[in-house]
Design a protein around this motif. Structure first.
Motif, mmCIF file in Angstrom:
data_model
loop_
_atom_site.group_PDB
_atom_site.id
_atom_site.type_symbol
_atom_site.label_atom_id
_atom_site.label_comp_id
_atom_site.label_asym_id
_atom_site.label_seq_id
_atom_site.Cartn_x
_atom_site.Cartn_y
_atom_site.Cartn_z
ATOM 1 N N VAL A 35 -33.496 -46.035 55.663
ATOM 2 C CA VAL A 35 -33.690 -44.850 54.825
ATOM 3 C C VAL A 35 -32.942 -45.017 53.506
ATOM 4 C CG1 VAL A 35 -33.239 -42.375 54.617
ATOM 5 C CG2 VAL A 35 -34.114 -43.306 56.764
ATOM 6 N N ASP A 36 -31.722 -45.537 53.569
ATOM 7 C CA ASP A 36 -30.952 -45.771 52.347
ATOM 8 C C ASP A 36 -31.641 -46.784 51.441
ATOM 9 O OD1 ASP A 36 -28.908 -43.977 52.838
ATOM 10 O OD2 ASP A 36 -27.661 -45.448 53.883
ATOM 11 N N HIS A 37 -32.102 -47.882 52.035
ATOM 12 C CA HIS A 37 -32.777 -48.920 51.261
ATOM 13 C C HIS A 37 -34.025 -48.366 50.566
ATOM 14 C CE1 HIS A 37 -30.534 -52.530 52.056
ATOM 15 N NE2 HIS A 37 -30.642 -52.429 53.368
ATOM 16 N N VAL A 38 -34.879 -47.713 51.349
ATOM 17 C CA VAL A 38 -36.130 -47.205 50.809
ATOM 18 C C VAL A 38 -35.869 -46.082 49.810
ATOM 19 C CG1 VAL A 38 -38.331 -46.126 51.362
ATOM 20 C CG2 VAL A 38 -37.411 -47.872 52.870
ATOM 21 N N GLY A 39 -34.920 -45.217 50.143
ATOM 22 C CA GLY A 39 -34.609 -44.102 49.260
ATOM 23 C C GLY A 39 -34.103 -44.529 47.903
ATOM 24 N N THR A 87 -36.891 -40.023 55.011
ATOM 25 C CA THR A 87 -36.774 -40.642 53.694
ATOM 26 C C THR A 87 -37.261 -39.698 52.609
ATOM 27 O OG1 THR A 87 -37.106 -42.831 54.655
ATOM 28 C CG2 THR A 87 -37.463 -42.624 52.292
ATOM 29 N N GLN A 88 -38.416 -39.100 52.828
ATOM 30 C CA GLN A 88 -38.969 -38.215 51.813
ATOM 31 C C GLN A 88 -38.167 -36.921 51.700
ATOM 32 O OE1 GLN A 88 -43.219 -38.100 51.375
ATOM 33 N NE2 GLN A 88 -43.472 -39.945 52.592
ATOM 34 N N ALA A 89 -37.596 -36.458 52.809
ATOM 35 C CA ALA A 89 -36.736 -35.275 52.743
ATOM 36 C C ALA A 89 -35.490 -35.571 51.909
ATOM 37 C CB ALA A 89 -36.340 -34.837 54.160
ATOM 38 N N CYS A 90 -34.921 -36.753 52.088
ATOM 39 C CA CYS A 90 -33.746 -37.142 51.305
ATOM 40 C C CYS A 90 -34.099 -37.282 49.826
ATOM 41 C CB CYS A 90 -33.163 -38.455 51.835
ATOM 42 S SG CYS A 90 -32.351 -38.302 53.444
ATOM 43 N N GLU A 91 -35.272 -37.833 49.541
ATOM 44 C CA GLU A 91 -35.721 -37.947 48.158
ATOM 45 C C GLU A 91 -35.842 -36.572 47.511
ATOM 46 O OE1 GLU A 91 -39.320 -40.060 47.525
ATOM 47 O OE2 GLU A 91 -38.331 -42.007 47.451
ATOM 48 N N SER A 92 -36.445 -35.634 48.244
ATOM 49 C CA SER A 92 -36.622 -34.280 47.715
ATOM 50 C C SER A 92 -35.278 -33.625 47.435
ATOM 51 C CB SER A 92 -37.423 -33.423 48.698
ATOM 52 O OG SER A 92 -38.726 -33.943 48.868
ATOM 53 N N ARG A 128 -32.423 -35.140 46.723
ATOM 54 C CA ARG A 128 -31.811 -35.761 45.550
ATOM 55 C C ARG A 128 -32.472 -35.275 44.265
ATOM 56 N NH1 ARG A 128 -32.259 -40.636 48.936
ATOM 57 N NH2 ARG A 128 -30.234 -41.028 49.899
ATOM 58 N N ALA A 129 -33.796 -35.074 44.318
ATOM 59 C CA ALA A 129 -34.521 -34.597 43.132
ATOM 60 C C ALA A 129 -34.057 -33.210 42.720
ATOM 61 C CB ALA A 129 -36.023 -34.589 43.406
ATOM 62 N N MET A 130 -33.543 -32.434 43.690
ATOM 63 C CA MET A 130 -33.038 -31.090 43.401
ATOM 64 C C MET A 130 -31.536 -31.089 43.150
ATOM 65 S SD MET A 130 -35.263 -28.655 45.972
ATOM 66 C CE MET A 130 -34.780 -29.522 47.465
ATOM 67 N N GLY A 131 -30.960 -32.304 43.068
ATOM 68 C CA GLY A 131 -29.533 -32.408 42.780
ATOM 69 C C GLY A 131 -28.646 -32.141 43.973
ATOM 70 N N LYS A 132 -29.183 -32.222 45.168
ATOM 71 C CA LYS A 132 -28.399 -31.969 46.367
ATOM 72 C C LYS A 132 -28.021 -33.297 47.027
ATOM 73 C CE LYS A 132 -30.756 -27.591 47.291
ATOM 74 N NZ LYS A 132 -31.589 -26.823 48.278
ATOM 75 N N SER A 133 -26.963 -33.263 47.835
ATOM 76 C CA SER A 133 -26.573 -34.475 48.564
ATOM 77 C C SER A 133 -27.580 -34.730 49.674
ATOM 78 C CB SER A 133 -25.167 -34.313 49.152
ATOM 79 O OG SER A 133 -25.153 -33.233 50.069
#
Length: 200
Positions: A102-106, A163-168, A170-175
């Motif tokens: 997830v880290d790699h792909v993200g 992965t996509q949840a983590c991307e979303s 980060r896009a909103m400025g959240k950890s």
């Protein structure tokens, strides 16, 4: 007697062409990290110090360049996976690798869906990821550590969602720490009434 036509052979690159190729892939890696899959190809050529014509001679389409970048990225992911595939605890190894994946792909903002789900593309990194995941899941199932009614495809789908949840986030400025979400998935995969994940 008719002779068979000679099969064309791929000619090796000249040294200068090889340098341009490697520089373009390295620069594309940096630019895609910054701007996602739709980053400017002209910007990649400019930063690499070559003309647009040179870029398109090596990579006629954006997909060709993405594949080259992803193959290089894939080498690092597989190098990360190999030691874990020899680990004593296959279940903990599976959990650790899912977090790393997830880290790699993200890290490739805008590429997560292409990497994890595009399994039918030529040189598909998604296919390589899936094949590697099969090895992790089978090891964990063979030792009796995880359920056998859930397969690698389902685990890949769950990981893609993380992965996509983590991307979303980060896009909103959240950890966005995938460890907790992967741990929840692992809780559902483990056999035995005790459940529980290996996360700290």
């Amino acid at each position: 007697m008719t002779s068979k036509a000679a099969q064309p052979t791929e000619r090796p690159m000249r040294a200068d062409a090889r340098r341009n190729y490697e520089r373009l892939v390295e620069t594309a890696h940096e630019v895609f990290l910054e701007g996602g899959a739709d980053a400017s190809l002209d910007e990649i050529a400019r930063r690499a110090g070559v003309g647009a014509g040179t870029l398109y001679r090596h990579f006629p389409t954006r997909a060709d360049l993405l594949d080259a970048v992803c193959r290089r990225w894939m080498d690092s992911v597989l190098a990360d996976a190999e030691p874990l595939l020899e680990a004593e605890d296959p279940v903990a190894a599976l959990e650790t690798w899912l977090v790393r994946m997830v880290d790699h792909v993200g890290a490739f903002r805008g590429l997560a869906g292409r990497l994890l789900l595009a399994r039918d593309r030529k040189h598909s990194t998604g296919s390589v990821l899936h094949e590697t995941l099969i090895r992790f899941v089978e090891r964990a199932q063979e030792c009796g550590g995880i359920r056998t009614d859930v397969g690698p495809t389902e685990v890949m789908q769950l990981t893609s969602g993380i992965t996509q949840a983590c991307e979303s986030a980060r896009a909103m400025g959240k950890s966005a720490d995938p460890t907790v979400l992967v741990g929840i998935v692992m809780d559902g995969l483990r056999t035995g009434a005790e459940g529980g994940s290996a996360r700290a």
